[in-house]
Motif scaffolding. Structure first.
Motif, PDB file in Angstrom:
ATOM      1  N   THR A 292       5.786  -1.429  27.338  1.00  0.00           N
ATOM      2  CA  THR A 292       4.771  -2.348  27.630  1.00  0.00           C
ATOM      3  C   THR A 292       3.494  -2.255  27.060  1.00  0.00           C
ATOM      4  O   THR A 292       2.709  -3.005  26.742  1.00  0.00           O
ATOM      5  CB  THR A 292       4.579  -2.564  29.288  1.00  0.00           C
ATOM      6  OG1 THR A 292       4.173  -1.231  29.684  1.00  0.00           O
ATOM      7  CG2 THR A 292       5.781  -3.161  29.661  1.00  0.00           C
ATOM      8  N   GLU A 293       3.314  -1.135  26.711  1.00  0.00           N
ATOM      9  CA  GLU A 293       1.913  -0.638  25.928  1.00  0.00           C
ATOM     10  C   GLU A 293       1.875  -1.463  24.553  1.00  0.00           C
ATOM     11  O   GLU A 293       0.829  -1.039  23.617  1.00  0.00           O
ATOM     12  CB  GLU A 293       1.397   0.580  25.901  1.00  0.00           C
ATOM     13  CG  GLU A 293       2.161   1.828  24.726  1.00  0.00           C
ATOM     14  CD  GLU A 293       3.392   2.508  25.391  1.00  0.00           C
ATOM     15  OE1 GLU A 293       4.019   1.936  26.441  1.00  0.00           O
ATOM     16  OE2 GLU A 293       3.626   3.591  25.044  1.00  0.00           O
ATOM     17  N   PHE A 294       3.053  -1.689  23.932  1.00  0.00           N
ATOM     18  CA  PHE A 294       3.284  -2.395  22.606  1.00  0.00           C
ATOM     19  C   PHE A 294       3.453  -3.610  22.855  1.00  0.00           C
ATOM     20  O   PHE A 294       3.483  -4.550  21.990  1.00  0.00           O
ATOM     21  CB  PHE A 294       4.555  -1.789  21.956  1.00  0.00           C
ATOM     22  CG  PHE A 294       4.295  -0.224  21.593  1.00  0.00           C
ATOM     23  CD1 PHE A 294       3.595  -0.006  20.489  1.00  0.00           C
ATOM     24  CD2 PHE A 294       5.090   0.621  22.547  1.00  0.00           C
ATOM     25  CE1 PHE A 294       3.422   1.737  20.340  1.00  0.00           C
ATOM     26  CE2 PHE A 294       4.975   1.909  22.270  1.00  0.00           C
ATOM     27  CZ  PHE A 294       4.176   2.361  21.403  1.00  0.00           C
ATOM     28  N   ASP A 295       2.973  -4.387  24.098  1.00  0.00           N
ATOM     29  CA  ASP A 295       3.125  -5.889  24.146  1.00  0.00           C
ATOM     30  C   ASP A 295       1.741  -6.565  23.914  1.00  0.00           C
ATOM     31  O   ASP A 295       1.014  -6.527  24.777  1.00  0.00           O
ATOM     32  CB  ASP A 295       3.665  -6.027  25.634  1.00  0.00           C
ATOM     33  CG  ASP A 295       3.655  -7.577  26.068  1.00  0.00           C
ATOM     34  OD1 ASP A 295       3.399  -8.357  25.160  1.00  0.00           O
ATOM     35  OD2 ASP A 295       4.606  -7.991  26.931  1.00  0.00           O
ATOM     36  N   ALA A 296       1.873  -7.123  22.819  1.00  0.00           N
ATOM     37  CA  ALA A 296       0.601  -8.217  22.483  1.00  0.00           C
ATOM     38  C   ALA A 296      -0.020  -9.128  23.323  1.00  0.00           C
ATOM     39  O   ALA A 296      -1.143  -9.181  23.638  1.00  0.00           O
ATOM     40  CB  ALA A 296       0.656  -8.483  21.084  1.00  0.00           C
ATOM     41  N   GLU A 297       1.016  -9.640  24.055  1.00  0.00           N
ATOM     42  CA  GLU A 297       0.457 -10.466  25.072  1.00  0.00           C
ATOM     43  C   GLU A 297      -0.385 -10.138  26.111  1.00  0.00           C
ATOM     44  O   GLU A 297      -1.161 -10.753  26.663  1.00  0.00           O
ATOM     45  CB  GLU A 297       1.870 -11.448  25.697  1.00  0.00           C
ATOM     46  CG  GLU A 297       2.287 -12.733  24.743  1.00  0.00           C
ATOM     47  CD  GLU A 297       3.149 -13.207  25.724  1.00  0.00           C
ATOM     48  OE1 GLU A 297       2.897 -14.164  26.693  1.00  0.00           O
ATOM     49  OE2 GLU A 297       4.437 -13.483  25.157  1.00  0.00           O
ATOM     50  N   GLN A 298      -0.029  -8.914  26.591  1.00  0.00           N
ATOM     51  CA  GLN A 298      -0.572  -8.094  27.667  1.00  0.00           C
ATOM     52  C   GLN A 298      -2.021  -7.597  27.120  1.00  0.00           C
ATOM     53  O   GLN A 298      -2.901  -7.646  27.712  1.00  0.00           O
ATOM     54  CB  GLN A 298       0.244  -6.925  28.275  1.00  0.00           C
ATOM     55  CG  GLN A 298       1.553  -7.705  29.211  1.00  0.00           C
ATOM     56  CD  GLN A 298       2.027  -6.575  29.910  1.00  0.00           C
ATOM     57  OE1 GLN A 298       1.334  -5.504  30.050  1.00  0.00           O
ATOM     58  NE2 GLN A 298       3.319  -6.689  30.238  1.00  0.00           N
ATOM     59  N   ILE A 299      -1.991  -6.990  25.953  1.00  0.00           N
ATOM     60  CA  ILE A 299      -2.896  -6.254  25.286  1.00  0.00           C
ATOM     61  C   ILE A 299      -4.271  -7.307  25.125  1.00  0.00           C
ATOM     62  O   ILE A 299      -5.323  -7.030  25.391  1.00  0.00           O
ATOM     63  CB  ILE A 299      -2.510  -5.853  23.986  1.00  0.00           C
ATOM     64  CG1 ILE A 299      -1.801  -4.543  24.193  1.00  0.00           C
ATOM     65  CG2 ILE A 299      -3.844  -5.231  23.159  1.00  0.00           C
ATOM     66  CD1 ILE A 299      -0.923  -3.860  22.911  1.00  0.00           C
ATOM     67  N   PHE A 300      -3.963  -8.539  24.715  1.00  0.00           N
ATOM     68  CA  PHE A 300      -4.946  -9.481  24.311  1.00  0.00           C
ATOM     69  C   PHE A 300      -4.953 -10.617  25.406  1.00  0.00           C
ATOM     70  O   PHE A 300      -5.889 -11.640  25.161  1.00  0.00           O
ATOM     71  CB  PHE A 300      -4.530 -10.057  22.783  1.00  0.00           C
ATOM     72  CG  PHE A 300      -4.704  -9.020  21.689  1.00  0.00           C
ATOM     73  CD1 PHE A 300      -5.671  -8.662  21.436  1.00  0.00           C
ATOM     74  CD2 PHE A 300      -3.460  -8.603  21.389  1.00  0.00           C
ATOM     75  CE1 PHE A 300      -5.812  -7.659  20.245  1.00  0.00           C
ATOM     76  CE2 PHE A 300      -3.225  -7.744  20.416  1.00  0.00           C
ATOM     77  CZ  PHE A 300      -4.455  -7.164  19.667  1.00  0.00           C
ATOM     78  N   GLY A 301      -4.433 -10.604  26.453  1.00  0.00           N
ATOM     79  CA  GLY A 301      -4.448 -11.349  27.731  1.00  0.00           C
ATOM     80  C   GLY A 301      -4.108 -12.758  27.334  1.00  0.00           C
ATOM     81  O   GLY A 301      -4.928 -13.770  27.691  1.00  0.00           O
TER      82      GLY A 301
END
Ligand code: SF4
Length: 368
Positions: A292-301
């Motif tokens: 999950t640490e590679f998930d851009a949706e989560q990283i950039f909200g």
């Protein structure tokens, strides 16, 4: 060239067309799933070789076409950030979002780069440690293994500024959604050979059984497609609904076990929205809990971005085989490859672009 020339041979194609004509006793409606097959059908004039009783519908197998508008808007939101290098295959750059496309973001100063592989994006991340590098991971089961490999490599090489915006979709749940729809007209299916090269075709047996529809795994050259149509019509005429493999030079029943194992590790099956169709349960890949640490949706909200699709575009009906592109009021008028309103007019695999470019319907429209 071996495996190419013999599958483009005009005489062989004509023989298959004659055999299809010989065995056809009534009307049948078939659907090819893949946009690459649609492109080949229209480009090589296959429909004109078939008897009038055989109707071909074009399915939702163009990855650009089924990527929902809100994912494009999420990509645009991320790409507009000054701390981001946004990377993508070229065809996604022109897909219109609600207000603009990724090329416009680039024109406005955003660092948007076209790449040929997710591993190119990984290299960009390695060379730009002060930036956050995002790869737009779009596609069916065919492109997913390379994207999974990039994520796994990022972990292995401790490249922490790399992530993916995943919009992967899966074919079998889309087939189930089409066949179970009250508006379904499809009686036989040509499954996409490249998807089955990765995933095999075990998943199609329960679909053929449940919906009593023959499914033939089919390649992409004109002779492949005519042979796939012949095998499908033969089953229909004989009252059979089995899974058969026309594309045996590439596809094994179990697919590619190494690629499937990689997909299982890096991705998890999730519900996914399809452009013009809506949400289909268990029809996409998102990153697994391990990654999950590679998930851009989560990283950039940007998870909460939601948008409505333009009312004039009937892409959903086109992608489900309910209507043909030229039945769209915008076809060839407000919507052309140079100014697409919907994704099926952007991608060369899109049914609207294929009809516009190869069927010369634009000439008809131009003279009206
Ligand atoms: S012609 Fe354009 S507006 Fe109409 S369905 Fe195709 S992409 Fe959408």
């Amino acid at each position: 060239m071996r495996f190419i020339d013999e599958y483009r041979d005009g005489e062989t194609a004509r023989r298959y067309a004659e055999e299809i004509k010989r065995i056809t006793t009534r009307t049948w409606t078939l659907m090819e799933i893949c946009g690459g097959q649609t492109h080949s059908i229209i480009k090589s004039g296959i429909e004109s070789l078939l008897p009038a009783e055989i109707q071909l519908l074009h399915g939702p197998g163009c990855p650009v076409c089924v990527t929902p508008l809100e994912i494009i808007d999420k990509a645009i939101a991320i790409a507009s950030r000054s701390d981001v290098i946004f990377t993508s295959f070229g065809d996604m750059l022109r897909v219109p979002g609600s207000h603009k496309d990724l090329l416009s973001v680039k024109a406005e100063g955003g660092d948007v780069r076209m790449v040929y592989s997710p591993l190119d994006a990984l290299t960009i991340a390695k060379n730009n440690p002060d930036k956050r590098v995002v790869f737009f991971a779009v596609g069916f089961e065919t492109t997913a293994p390379a994207n999974a490999m990039a994520v796994k490599e990022a972990r292995k090489q401790s490249i922490v500024n790399f992530s993916i915006l995943s919009s992967h979709v899966l074919v079998p749940p889309a087939i189930a959604a089409i066949l179970s729809s009250s508006t379904n007209k499809v009686q036989g299916l040509l499954a996409a050979g490249h998807v089955c090269t990765v995933m095999g075709y075990e998943e199609y047996f329960p679909l053929a059984e449940q919906y009593k529809v023959p499914i033939v795994v089919t390649g992409f050259e004109p002779v492949d497609i005519l042979q796939g149509i012949y095998m499908t019509v033969k089953q229909l005429e004989e009252g059979r609904y089995e899974v058969e493999n026309q594309y045996s030079r590439s596809v094994r029943r179990e697919g590619n076990p190494a690629a499937r194992a990689l997909l299982k590790e890096v991705f998890a099956v999730i519900d996914r929205k399809w452009r013009g169709i809506g949400e289909i349960p268990s029809s996409g890949f998102g990153l697994s809990e391990l990654y999950t640490e590679f998930d851009a949706e989560q990283i950039f909200g940007v998870e909460s971005i939601e948008v409505q699709e333009p009312a004039v575009c009937i892409a959903g009906d086109v992608l489900r085989g309910i209507r043909k592109p030229q039945e769209c009021p915008a076809f060839g008028n407000e919507c052309k490859p140079e100014h697409p309103l919907g994704a099926p007019m952007v991608s060369s695999e899109g049914a609207c672009a294929a009809y516009y470019n190869y069927k010369r319907i634009r000439n008809t429209i131009a003279t009206q």
